[in-house]
Design an enzyme around this catalytic site. Structure first.
Site, PDB file in Angstrom:
ATOM      1  N   GLY A   1     -10.223  29.267  -1.896  1.00  0.00           N
ATOM      2  CA  GLY A   1     -10.141  28.576  -3.175  1.00  0.00           C
ATOM      3  C   GLY A   1      -8.989  29.005  -4.044  1.00  0.00           C
TER       4      GLY A   1
ATOM      5  N   ASP B   1       0.858  -1.178   0.000  1.00  0.00           N
ATOM      6  CA  ASP B   1       0.000   0.000   0.000  1.00  0.00           C
ATOM      7  C   ASP B   1       0.898   1.232   0.000  1.00  0.00           C
ATOM      8  OD1 ASP B   1      -2.747   1.121   0.306  1.00  0.00           O
ATOM      9  OD2 ASP B   1      -1.831   1.990   2.091  1.00  0.00           O
TER      10      ASP B   1
ATOM     11  N   HIS C   1      -2.701  24.163   7.889  1.00  0.00           N
ATOM     12  CA  HIS C   1      -2.952  23.397   6.670  1.00  0.00           C
ATOM     13  C   HIS C   1      -1.757  22.476   6.387  1.00  0.00           C
ATOM     14  CE1 HIS C   1      -3.729  22.440   2.457  1.00  0.00           C
ATOM     15  NE2 HIS C   1      -4.977  22.856   2.645  1.00  0.00           N
TER      16      HIS C   1
END
Length: 657
Positions: free
Chosen positions: A412, A347, A386
């Protein structure tokens, strides 16, 4: 358990130390030694040689083998045949016949055969128990890592309490040089923690608030407090001990085969020993002593002591080797099966990559210093939580950041602020286009990064682009080497990820992986494992998350990396305490070395019995005059046991790193 094994090893050693010198005193008086050396040593106290050997052999047979006789009686009572039954038959048949020949009838004695057989059986079992004791000592040393006392904050004051009394939710204080008592999460403070004793990771790990800590590891520098999340048997250290102990107690398929072979040999001795006597005495008409000698030799030669040692010693040593490297085999089946894997599915996130964003590339505009691009972006992102901002701030650690004013977040698009009287913008391409920023020839470079699945962050001052920063889930430092090692072992390497194909292709190309499953939903991982299995391949699945658990179960060998989640650990057959892909290759290397030793030992043990059995029964005597006396059978049987034990111990020197 560890103390029991050590006590058994000591008891076996005491019996061996009594038996060895007595056996050495018997040998000069045996018929075989006299024939080979043409020397007849004097017998003490004017005794007959057979009486003297009887006095020497009796303690060896009775004291040395008493525990085998008791176990044999118990086995027969439970209608099973085990090694102790055959040891009892082999030793006592030679001894009882010799006692009869000494005091009742005239015949050759085999005291030396009984004594030599017992000595080497004791020696082989002592080596086995010693290996187990060493493995158990490793478990004891793991248990000893947890400190006896912990410092817990009660009403804001530090109080020393026994580690066993620490409760989930307690706030624990750890000072420099102290061991961490239980598992938890850092609340306040920073430090470097040495986790080598639990994970095998050699470098100290930096710990900050919200970082996990493992009980038994060593705090090296600063003080910190943490909240206890797992105590007692739930700690990682306790889980490691349980896994190692369970693996050492389990049996691999090779051992099951060896046990079955030992049962058949025991049955063969019970049937063919008397049958050999009847054939030679009744049908052929040979003398009683000759017929009984062959019968005793058959029983002695059938003793599968080497089979009993063939795999348990190897399993003990291999599981200890793995534990020392932070590799935990849950059972011996996983230890053996890992050697037979054809393909390994890894993975991507958390296994081959770190699972967190990192700056992977900085492309400055002509005439711009790359450091200026990073420091300016980091100044703008300062204070942001963030993940992309954290990646930039991490890259700028240690650098002096300019002051920022008039900060404004543009949803955005990115962020805008004033730096040294000029407007600085950090964000996506749309933010640049909306403010007519000149991309200064970096369009192709930025598009190339984006096409590879890299997140591109643009940094502009005024209307000029200073550069672009590529942020992506970065590879683990050892990922490339891990893939190379797996390929060198003949393993097909497959990467599995839920990410888009662009990201998957970039990472696969970087690692040299040609087979990729991308955009795979969590529920589809099991089907991907089945897909490879349908090709006739034995598959190992490596993952670290809850959504990997079903695939770990479906795989022939499930491997949880970096200790993963509790669910992944429960589902896996092998647990890797470190987040190091190289350990996947080490699992296979250890397993292959282990399986090689198991197969070698089974050949040494069973091959000897297969060859020697017909010789012992006198099958070749009419044609070639070939016979095998009981004492020679005892010596050769003992030699096979020593060979098996030494071969198992050689595993410790195998190259697995």
């Amino acid at each position: 358990m560890a103390d029991d094994v050590a006590a058994m090893a000591q008891d076996m050693l005491r019996r061996l130390l009594v038996s060895v010198p007595l056996t050495l005193l018997i040998l000069p008086y045996s018929r075989l030694i006299e024939q080979l050396t043409d020397i007849s040593p004097p017998v003490p106290f004017g005794l007959a040689p057979d009486v003297w050997m009887f006095l020497l052999a009796t303690p060896v047979v009775l004291y040395g083998g008493w525990m085998f006789y008791g176990d044999a009686i118990h086995a027969v009572h439970n209608r099973t045949l085990n090694l102790s039954v055959l040891v009892t038959l082999s030793v006592l048949s030679a001894y009882i016949f010799s006692v009869g020949a000494t005091f009742v009838y005239r015949a050759e004695t085999f005291y030396e055969a009984a004594a030599v057989l017992m000595v080497f059986i004791l020696g082989g079992h002592w080596l086995d128990l010693r290996a187990r004791s060493g493995a158990s000592a490793a478990i004891r040393s793991l248990l000893a890592l947890a400190p006896p006392i912990a410092t817990v904050l009660r009403n804001g004051q530090p109080v020393a309490v026994p580690t066993a009394e620490v409760q989930v939710g307690d706030v624990v204080l750890v000072r420099p040089g102290e061991k961490i008592p239980v598992d938890g999460v850092v609340l306040e403070g920073e430090s470097a923690v040495n986790e080598a004793m639990v994970t095998g990771e050699s470098m100290p790990i930096e710990k900050r608030p919200s970082d996990p800590v493992i009980g038994g590891t060593l705090n090296q520098s600063g003080s910190f407090t943490f909240r206890a999340t797992k105590v007692g048997a739930e700690t990682a250290l306790a889980q490691i001990v349980q896994l190692v102990a369970a693996a050492q107690a389990s049996k691999p398929p090779a051992q099951v085969l060896a046990d079955r072979a030992a049962q058949w040999l025991t049955l063969a001795a019970i049937v063919f020993g008397p049958l050999t006597f009847l054939v030679w005495y009744v049908l052929v008409g040979q003398p009683l002593v000759f017929a009984f000698t062959l019968a005793v030799t058959v029983v002695v030669i059938a003793c599968p002591d080497a089979l009993g040692l063939a795999t348990p010693m190897v399993v003990q040593i291999a599981t200890s080797m793995g534990a020392q490297r932070g590799i935990l085999f849950k059972n011996a089946v996983a230890l053996e099966d890992s050697a037979r894997l054809h393909a390994v599915i890894l993975d991507k996130t958390g296994t081959l990559t770190k699972g967190e964003p990192e700056v992977v590339q900085i492309i400055p505009a002509p005439g711009v210093n790359p450091n200026d691009v990073v420091t300016l972006a980091a100044a703008m992102e300062r204070g942001s939580e963030h993940p992309l901002a954290k990646a930039i701030l991490k890259r700028a650690e240690g650098k002096k950041l300019p002051s920022v004013g008039g900060f404004e977040a543009i949803s955005g698009f990115g962020i805008r602020a004033r730096v040294d009287g000029q407007t600085v913008r950090v964000g996506n391409r749309r933010l640049m286009d909306a403010n007519w920023v000149n991309l200064d020839g970096l369009t192709e470079s930025a598009d190339a990064l984006a096409n590879q699945g890299v997140t591109v962050i643009y940094v502009a001052r005024g209307e000029r682009l200073l550069g672009v920063i590529g942020v992506a889930d970065a590879l683990r430092p050892t990922a490339r080497e891990a893939i190379q090692r797996l390929k060198a072992l003949g393993i097909t390497v497959i990467m599995l990820t839920g990410d888009n194909w662009a990201t998957a292709r970039r990472i696969a190309a970087d690692l040299g992986i040609t087979q990729v499953f991308a955009e795979v939903l969590p529920v589809q991982k099991v089907e991907k494992v089945r897909e490879v299995q349908r090709e006739g391949k034995l598959v190992g699945m490596v993952g670290d998350g809850i959504n990997d658990a079903p695939a770990l179960v479906q795989a022939n060998v499930g491997i949880a990396i970096g200790a993963g989640t509790d669910v992944a650990m429960e589902s896996a057959d092998v647990v890797l305490m470190r987040s190091d892909p190289l350990d996947v290759a080490r699992v296979i290397t250890i397993s292959q070395a282990t399986r090689r030793k198991m197969v070698e030992n089974l050949w040494y043990a069973a091959g000897y019995n297969v060859i020697a059995f017909p010789i012992a029964a006198g099958v070749f005597y009419p044609l070639f005059g070939l016979l095998l006396r009981p004492e020679i059978a005892a010596f050769t049987m003992a030699g096979s046991s020593v060979l098996v034990a030494v071969n198992a111990l050689l595993l410790q020197g195998a190259t697995v790193d």
